[in-house]
Design a protein around this motif. Structure first.
Motif, PDB file in Angstrom:
ATOM      1  N   SER A  91       6.434  24.371 -72.051  1.00 11.71           N
ATOM      2  CA  SER A  91       6.896  23.147 -72.701  1.00 11.71           C
ATOM      3  C   SER A  91       7.293  23.395 -74.147  1.00 11.71           C
ATOM      4  O   SER A  91       8.342  22.931 -74.606  1.00 11.71           O
ATOM      5  CB  SER A  91       5.798  22.076 -72.641  1.00 11.71           C
ATOM      6  OG  SER A  91       5.513  21.707 -71.312  1.00 11.71           O
ATOM      7  N   LEU A  92       6.461  24.130 -74.873  1.00 14.55           N
ATOM      8  CA  LEU A  92       6.730  24.347 -76.288  1.00 14.55           C
ATOM      9  C   LEU A  92       7.888  25.313 -76.499  1.00 14.55           C
ATOM     10  O   LEU A  92       8.703  25.125 -77.411  1.00 14.55           O
ATOM     11  CB  LEU A  92       5.468  24.875 -76.980  1.00 14.55           C
ATOM     12  CG  LEU A  92       5.543  24.957 -78.511  1.00 14.55           C
ATOM     13  CD1 LEU A  92       5.923  23.609 -79.108  1.00 14.55           C
ATOM     14  CD2 LEU A  92       4.217  25.428 -79.078  1.00 14.55           C
ATOM     15  N   GLU A  93       7.996  26.338 -75.669  1.00 11.24           N
ATOM     16  CA  GLU A  93       9.115  27.266 -75.807  1.00 11.24           C
ATOM     17  C   GLU A  93      10.445  26.542 -75.578  1.00 11.24           C
ATOM     18  O   GLU A  93      11.425  26.754 -76.311  1.00 11.24           O
ATOM     19  CB  GLU A  93       8.992  28.430 -74.822  1.00 11.24           C
ATOM     20  CG  GLU A  93      10.089  29.472 -75.004  1.00 11.24           C
ATOM     21  CD  GLU A  93      10.113  30.517 -73.902  1.00 11.24           C
ATOM     22  OE1 GLU A  93      10.984  31.403 -73.956  1.00 11.24           O
ATOM     23  OE2 GLU A  93       9.270  30.442 -72.993  1.00 11.24           O
ATOM     24  N   GLY A  94      10.485  25.669 -74.567  1.00 11.28           N
ATOM     25  CA  GLY A  94      11.695  24.889 -74.326  1.00 11.28           C
ATOM     26  C   GLY A  94      12.039  23.991 -75.499  1.00 11.28           C
ATOM     27  O   GLY A  94      13.208  23.866 -75.882  1.00 11.28           O
ATOM     28  N   ALA A  95      11.022  23.368 -76.097  1.00  7.73           N
ATOM     29  CA  ALA A  95      11.256  22.500 -77.258  1.00  7.73           C
ATOM     30  C   ALA A  95      11.763  23.301 -78.448  1.00  7.73           C
ATOM     31  O   ALA A  95      12.651  22.858 -79.189  1.00  7.73           O
ATOM     32  CB  ALA A  95       9.973  21.759 -77.621  1.00  7.73           C
ATOM     33  N   LEU A  96      11.226  24.497 -78.650  1.00  9.74           N
ATOM     34  CA  LEU A  96      11.654  25.348 -79.764  1.00  9.74           C
ATOM     35  C   LEU A  96      13.107  25.789 -79.588  1.00  9.74           C
ATOM     36  O   LEU A  96      13.889  25.789 -80.552  1.00  9.74           O
ATOM     37  CB  LEU A  96      10.743  26.574 -79.862  1.00  9.74           C
ATOM     38  CG  LEU A  96       9.349  26.333 -80.459  1.00  9.74           C
ATOM     39  CD1 LEU A  96       8.424  27.499 -80.150  1.00  9.74           C
ATOM     40  CD2 LEU A  96       9.447  26.115 -81.961  1.00  9.74           C
ATOM     41  N   ARG A  97      13.483  26.141 -78.385  1.00  6.46           N
ATOM     42  CA  ARG A  97      14.859  26.572 -78.142  1.00  6.46           C
ATOM     43  C   ARG A  97      15.823  25.402 -78.305  1.00  6.46           C
ATOM     44  O   ARG A  97      16.936  25.559 -78.810  1.00  6.46           O
ATOM     45  CB  ARG A  97      14.983  27.177 -76.743  1.00  6.46           C
ATOM     46  CG  ARG A  97      14.241  28.497 -76.598  1.00  6.46           C
ATOM     47  CD  ARG A  97      14.497  29.146 -75.249  1.00  6.46           C
ATOM     48  NE  ARG A  97      13.773  30.393 -75.123  1.00  6.46           N
ATOM     49  CZ  ARG A  97      14.185  31.554 -75.625  1.00  6.46           C
ATOM     50  NH1 ARG A  97      15.341  31.606 -76.276  1.00  6.46           N
ATOM     51  NH2 ARG A  97      13.474  32.650 -75.470  1.00  6.46           N
ATOM     52  N   THR A  98      15.413  24.204 -77.878  1.00  9.55           N
ATOM     53  CA  THR A  98      16.263  23.030 -78.022  1.00  9.55           C
ATOM     54  C   THR A  98      16.444  22.653 -79.487  1.00  9.55           C
ATOM     55  O   THR A  98      17.539  22.260 -79.912  1.00  9.55           O
ATOM     56  CB  THR A  98      15.656  21.840 -77.251  1.00  9.55           C
ATOM     57  OG1 THR A  98      15.529  22.190 -75.866  1.00  9.55           O
ATOM     58  CG2 THR A  98      16.524  20.608 -77.380  1.00  9.55           C
ATOM     59  N   ALA A  99      15.375  22.766 -80.279  1.00  2.38           N
ATOM     60  CA  ALA A  99      15.445  22.402 -81.693  1.00  2.38           C
ATOM     61  C   ALA A  99      16.342  23.334 -82.491  1.00  2.38           C
ATOM     62  O   ALA A  99      16.931  22.941 -83.511  1.00  2.38           O
ATOM     63  CB  ALA A  99      14.033  22.390 -82.296  1.00  2.38           C
ATOM     64  N   GLY A 100      16.473  24.581 -82.055  1.00  3.36           N
ATOM     65  CA  GLY A 100      17.305  25.532 -82.779  1.00  3.36           C
ATOM     66  C   GLY A 100      16.625  26.030 -84.051  1.00  3.36           C
ATOM     67  O   GLY A 100      15.458  25.717 -84.330  1.00  3.36           O
ATOM     68  N   THR A 101      17.370  26.794 -84.839  1.00  8.64           N
ATOM     69  CA  THR A 101      16.805  27.421 -86.042  1.00  8.64           C
ATOM     70  C   THR A 101      17.496  26.979 -87.323  1.00  8.64           C
ATOM     71  O   THR A 101      17.244  27.535 -88.381  1.00  8.64           O
ATOM     72  CB  THR A 101      16.911  28.949 -85.918  1.00  8.64           C
ATOM     73  OG1 THR A 101      18.291  29.328 -85.778  1.00  8.64           O
ATOM     74  CG2 THR A 101      16.127  29.462 -84.715  1.00  8.64           C
ATOM     75  N   ARG A 102      18.366  25.968 -87.250  1.00  9.47           N
ATOM     76  CA  ARG A 102      19.153  25.586 -88.426  1.00  9.47           C
ATOM     77  C   ARG A 102      18.272  25.131 -89.582  1.00  9.47           C
ATOM     78  O   ARG A 102      18.419  25.601 -90.706  1.00  9.47           O
ATOM     79  CB  ARG A 102      20.135  24.469 -88.054  1.00  9.47           C
ATOM     80  CG  ARG A 102      21.019  24.031 -89.219  1.00  9.47           C
ATOM     81  CD  ARG A 102      22.018  22.973 -88.772  1.00  9.47           C
ATOM     82  NE  ARG A 102      21.337  21.825 -88.194  1.00  9.47           N
ATOM     83  CZ  ARG A 102      21.976  20.716 -87.794  1.00  9.47           C
ATOM     84  NH1 ARG A 102      23.287  20.652 -87.870  1.00  9.47           N
ATOM     85  NH2 ARG A 102      21.292  19.715 -87.292  1.00  9.47           N
ATOM     86  N   TYR A 103      17.344  24.218 -89.297  1.00  9.36           N
ATOM     87  CA  TYR A 103      16.499  23.692 -90.372  1.00  9.36           C
ATOM     88  C   TYR A 103      15.560  24.761 -90.923  1.00  9.36           C
ATOM     89  O   TYR A 103      15.272  24.797 -92.127  1.00  9.36           O
ATOM     90  CB  TYR A 103      15.701  22.485 -89.872  1.00  9.36           C
ATOM     91  CG  TYR A 103      16.567  21.314 -89.499  1.00  9.36           C
ATOM     92  CD1 TYR A 103      17.220  20.566 -90.473  1.00  9.36           C
ATOM     93  CD2 TYR A 103      16.758  20.965 -88.164  1.00  9.36           C
ATOM     94  CE1 TYR A 103      18.025  19.488 -90.131  1.00  9.36           C
ATOM     95  CE2 TYR A 103      17.564  19.894 -87.807  1.00  9.36           C
ATOM     96  CZ  TYR A 103      18.196  19.164 -88.798  1.00  9.36           C
ATOM     97  OH  TYR A 103      19.005  18.106 -88.454  1.00  9.36           O
ATOM     98  N   GLU A 104      15.097  25.626 -90.057  1.00 13.55           N
ATOM     99  CA  GLU A 104      14.240  26.717 -90.516  1.00 13.55           C
ATOM    100  C   GLU A 104      15.012  27.654 -91.436  1.00 13.55           C
ATOM    101  O   GLU A 104      14.481  28.129 -92.447  1.00 13.55           O
ATOM    102  CB  GLU A 104      13.698  27.486 -89.303  1.00 13.55           C
ATOM    103  CG  GLU A 104      12.787  26.647 -88.419  1.00 13.55           C
ATOM    104  CD  GLU A 104      12.497  27.327 -87.100  1.00 13.55           C
ATOM    105  OE1 GLU A 104      13.237  28.276 -86.762  1.00 13.55           O
ATOM    106  OE2 GLU A 104      11.559  26.907 -86.412  1.00 13.55           O
ATOM    107  N   ALA A 105      16.273  27.928 -91.085  1.00 14.30           N
ATOM    108  CA  ALA A 105      17.102  28.800 -91.931  1.00 14.30           C
ATOM    109  C   ALA A 105      17.343  28.169 -93.287  1.00 14.30           C
ATOM    110  O   ALA A 105      17.306  28.857 -94.326  1.00 14.30           O
ATOM    111  CB  ALA A 105      18.431  29.081 -91.229  1.00 14.30           C
TER     112      ALA A 105
END
Length: 264
Positions: free
Chosen positions: A151-165
């Motif tokens: 569940s969490l891996e799917g949510a992380l992939r959906t959220a993407g990395t834009r905000y983290e970058a």
């Protein structure tokens, strides 16, 4: 501005959908109809039943905490890393989903048992895990952990990395980015995974019986109590089965309600 209408579903798709819904609903209805309602309160409030329910709630709660502590880092590594061997690691993490629970129990027994890979050394320190309440928690964690990770891996992939970058570009440390950006973005996925893990831990049977045994008040969880009652008192087994269904349903509905209130 012309609005695009969503495509309709083909008429035939409702037939297998209905059959699938009935496949789930009819057995539950049969369970409700089989309950001896006149003696239901007595059946679910016996000393053995209450002990089993209390033990199940405590151990499932502890297992869920372990799933969160271990599963959040695991899911983050699987979703954000690109090292070689990642597919193999993902397969190992998800393996308990397809393993028969009894196989998981035997694996745990040969790891933490008196003559197990780690249990032999723990025994020298006076630490005994197999056939204890700790063994119940470990068995439940073993089978429930993949549900949270998926569940969490799917949510992380959906959220993407834009905000983290963006946060990293502004000078935030990796730990700060993870705590202040990543986790808030995936809280709905984390909540869903936590609920799934708790529900799976609550219903665990095979690994628990193999690794922890069935000692009343120590390792006999509600599924084990249901199994034993089935051999001696069918009415009690049916009543406890319905109780377990209700508890799981309340947990899932409550978690779904909180998720809806908090957004998609």
């Amino acid at each position: 501005m012309t609005r695009v209408r969503p495509a309709g579903l083909p008429a035939w798709i409702y037939v297998p959908a209905l059959v699938g819904g009935l496949f789930v609903a009819v057995p539950l209805l049969s369970l409700i109809l089989a309950v001896d309602w006149r003696h239901f309160p007595d059946l679910v409030t016996s000393e053995a039943s209450l002990q089993a329910l209390a033990l199940s709630m405590r151990t499932a709660g502890a297992a869920t905490v372990l799933c969160v502590l271990l599963g959040v880092p695991m899911a983050t590594v699987l979703a954000r890393s690109t090292f070689r061997g990642l597919p193999v690691l993902r397969s190992l993490v998800l393996l308990p989903l397809v393993l028969p629970p009894v196989v998981g129990g035997i694996a745990l027994l040969y790891t933490f048992g008196r003559r197990g890979l780690l249990g032999e050394y723990l025994e020298l320190l006076g630490i005994r895990i197999a056939f204890s309440t700790t063994a119940v928690v470990l068995a439940q964690t073993f089978v429930a952990l993949p549900f949270l990770v998926i569940s969490l891996e799917g949510a992380l992939r959906t959220a993407g990395t834009r905000y983290e970058a963006v946060a990293a570009t502004l000078g935030a440390r990796p730990t700060t980015v993870f705590r202040r950006v990543t986790l808030p973005l995936v809280l709905p996925g984390l909540a869903s995974g936590t609920v799934l893990a708790f529900a799976r831990a609550l219903g665990e049977f095979g690994a628990t019986l193999t690794f922890a045994g069935s000692l009343q008040g120590v390792t006999r969880t509600l599924p084990l109590e249901i199994y034993l009652q089935r051999e001696t008192d069918a009415d009690a087994a049916v009543a406890l089965s319905l109780l377990l269904v209700v508890v799981a349903l309340v947990i899932v509905v409550a978690a779904r309600g909180r998720r809806t209130a908090g957004g998609p």
